[in-house]
Scaffold this motif. Structure first.
Motif, PDB file in Angstrom:
ATOM      1  N   GLY A 236       0.852  -1.180   0.000  1.00  0.00           N
ATOM      2  CA  GLY A 236       0.000   0.000   0.000  1.00  0.00           C
ATOM      3  C   GLY A 236       0.885   1.226   0.000  1.00  0.00           C
ATOM      4  N   TRP A 237       0.587   2.185  -0.855  1.00  0.00           N
ATOM      5  CA  TRP A 237       1.356   3.420  -0.962  1.00  0.00           C
ATOM      6  C   TRP A 237       0.549   4.577  -0.403  1.00  0.00           C
ATOM      7  N   PHE A 238       1.193   5.406   0.421  1.00  0.00           N
ATOM      8  CA  PHE A 238       0.513   6.517   1.077  1.00  0.00           C
ATOM      9  C   PHE A 238       1.335   7.792   0.971  1.00  0.00           C
ATOM     10  N   HIS A 239       0.652   8.896   0.771  1.00  0.00           N
ATOM     11  CA  HIS A 239       1.248  10.230   0.877  1.00  0.00           C
ATOM     12  C   HIS A 239       0.549  10.854   2.081  1.00  0.00           C
ATOM     13  N   LEU A 240       1.307  11.096   3.146  1.00  0.00           N
ATOM     14  CA  LEU A 240       0.751  11.600   4.397  1.00  0.00           C
ATOM     15  C   LEU A 240       1.293  12.982   4.718  1.00  0.00           C
ATOM     16  N   SER A 241       0.454  13.794   5.324  1.00  0.00           N
ATOM     17  CA  SER A 241       0.891  15.056   5.897  1.00  0.00           C
ATOM     18  C   SER A 241       0.825  14.884   7.415  1.00  0.00           C
ATOM     19  N   LEU A 242       1.971  15.040   8.068  1.00  0.00           N
ATOM     20  CA  LEU A 242       2.063  14.865   9.521  1.00  0.00           C
ATOM     21  C   LEU A 242       2.160  16.231  10.188  1.00  0.00           C
ATOM     22  N   LYS A 243       1.449  16.385  11.297  1.00  0.00           N
ATOM     23  CA  LYS A 243       1.530  17.625  12.074  1.00  0.00           C
ATOM     24  C   LYS A 243       1.780  17.254  13.528  1.00  0.00           C
ATOM     25  N   GLY A 244       2.812  17.855  14.096  1.00  0.00           N
ATOM     26  CA  GLY A 244       3.184  17.613  15.487  1.00  0.00           C
ATOM     27  C   GLY A 244       4.488  18.320  15.774  1.00  0.00           C
ATOM     28  N   THR A 245       5.062  18.072  16.925  1.00  0.00           N
ATOM     29  CA  THR A 245       6.364  18.663  17.231  1.00  0.00           C
ATOM     30  C   THR A 245       7.441  17.925  16.449  1.00  0.00           C
ATOM     31  N   HIS A 246       8.598  18.559  16.344  1.00  0.00           N
ATOM     32  CA  HIS A 246       9.726  17.935  15.655  1.00  0.00           C
ATOM     33  C   HIS A 246      10.038  16.571  16.286  1.00  0.00           C
ATOM     34  N   ALA A 247      10.043  16.519  17.617  1.00  0.00           N
ATOM     35  CA  ALA A 247      10.353  15.269  18.318  1.00  0.00           C
ATOM     36  C   ALA A 247       9.307  14.192  18.031  1.00  0.00           C
ATOM     37  N   GLN A 248       8.030  14.560  18.024  1.00  0.00           N
ATOM     38  CA  GLN A 248       6.972  13.585  17.724  1.00  0.00           C
ATOM     39  C   GLN A 248       7.151  13.001  16.323  1.00  0.00           C
ATOM     40  N   ILE A 249       7.433  13.863  15.362  1.00  0.00           N
ATOM     41  CA  ILE A 249       7.596  13.404  13.987  1.00  0.00           C
ATOM     42  C   ILE A 249       8.817  12.513  13.865  1.00  0.00           C
ATOM     43  N   GLN A 250       9.924  12.899  14.482  1.00  0.00           N
ATOM     44  CA  GLN A 250      11.131  12.077  14.401  1.00  0.00           C
ATOM     45  C   GLN A 250      10.935  10.720  15.083  1.00  0.00           C
ATOM     46  N   ASN A 251      10.229  10.687  16.211  1.00  0.00           N
ATOM     47  CA  ASN A 251       9.947   9.413  16.883  1.00  0.00           C
ATOM     48  C   ASN A 251       9.045   8.524  16.034  1.00  0.00           C
ATOM     49  N   ALA A 252       8.068   9.125  15.368  1.00  0.00           N
ATOM     50  CA  ALA A 252       7.179   8.357  14.495  1.00  0.00           C
ATOM     51  C   ALA A 252       7.942   7.790  13.298  1.00  0.00           C
ATOM     52  N   ILE A 253       8.843   8.569  12.737  1.00  0.00           N
ATOM     53  CA  ILE A 253       9.644   8.087  11.612  1.00  0.00           C
ATOM     54  C   ILE A 253      10.569   6.961  12.055  1.00  0.00           C
ATOM     55  N   ALA A 254      11.103   7.059  13.266  1.00  0.00           N
ATOM     56  CA  ALA A 254      11.929   5.969  13.804  1.00  0.00           C
ATOM     57  C   ALA A 254      11.105   4.689  13.942  1.00  0.00           C
ATOM     58  N   TYR A 255       9.860   4.823  14.383  1.00  0.00           N
ATOM     59  CA  TYR A 255       8.941   3.684  14.486  1.00  0.00           C
ATOM     60  C   TYR A 255       8.730   3.043  13.116  1.00  0.00           C
ATOM     61  N   LEU A 256       8.479   3.868  12.091  1.00  0.00           N
ATOM     62  CA  LEU A 256       8.282   3.342  10.740  1.00  0.00           C
ATOM     63  C   LEU A 256       9.547   2.659  10.236  1.00  0.00           C
ATOM     64  N   ASN A 257      10.701   3.246  10.531  1.00  0.00           N
ATOM     65  CA  ASN A 257      11.967   2.617  10.145  1.00  0.00           C
ATOM     66  C   ASN A 257      12.163   1.273  10.835  1.00  0.00           C
ATOM     67  N   ASP A 258      11.768   1.185  12.108  1.00  0.00           N
ATOM     68  CA  ASP A 258      11.879  -0.079  12.846  1.00  0.00           C
ATOM     69  C   ASP A 258      11.038  -1.184  12.206  1.00  0.00           C
ATOM     70  N   LEU A 259       9.942  -0.786  11.542  1.00  0.00           N
ATOM     71  CA  LEU A 259       9.093  -1.757  10.847  1.00  0.00           C
ATOM     72  C   LEU A 259       9.598  -2.060   9.435  1.00  0.00           C
ATOM     73  N   ASP A 260      10.724  -1.451   9.044  1.00  0.00           N
ATOM     74  CA  ASP A 260      11.285  -1.587   7.693  1.00  0.00           C
ATOM     75  C   ASP A 260      10.342  -1.093   6.610  1.00  0.00           C
ATOM     76  N   ILE A 261       9.630  -0.020   6.914  1.00  0.00           N
ATOM     77  CA  ILE A 261       8.736   0.607   5.946  1.00  0.00           C
ATOM     78  C   ILE A 261       9.545   1.633   5.162  1.00  0.00           C
ATOM     79  N   GLU A 262       9.436   1.573   3.829  1.00  0.00           N
ATOM     80  CA  GLU A 262      10.135   2.542   2.986  1.00  0.00           C
ATOM     81  C   GLU A 262       9.491   3.907   3.161  1.00  0.00           C
TER      82      GLU A 262
END
Length: 89
Positions: free
Chosen positions: A51-77
């Motif tokens: 599944g391909w998604f284009h998302l707009s994320l809104k939050g603090t810099h730390a929240q966004i970076q933590n969420a991206i780390a979570y996605l990376n941990d799942l090996d999501i491109e």
């Protein structure tokens, strides 16, 4: 040291592989990381594989970076649009 609590927006594009279709990946971005997530576009289908998604994320810099780390941990491109990274001011 002060913590920056200003909201920012960042667009990302990601590919969720078929083996993670039963996981609430996007839902976790809101519930676990406190982000506001807007789905700009998506390509999905029954038995379509990824599944391909284009998302707009809104939050603090730390929240966004933590969420991206979570996605990376799942090996999501992930493709981050650095030029879309801006303050919510």
């Amino acid at each position: 040291m002060t913590i920056d609590t200003r909201s920012i927006n960042q667009d990302i594009r990601l590919r969720i592989p078929e083996d993670l279709h039963d996981e609430p990946v996007i839902s976790q971005l809101t519930s676990r990381y406190g982000l506001v997530v807007n789905i700009i576009s998506a390509t999905l289908g029954v038995n379509a594989g990824s599944g391909w998604f284009h998302l707009s994320l809104k939050g603090t810099h730390a929240q966004i970076q933590n969420a991206i780390a979570y996605l990376n941990d799942l090996d999501i491109e992930i493709w981050e649009d650095e030029h879309d990274f801006n303050t919510g001011l």
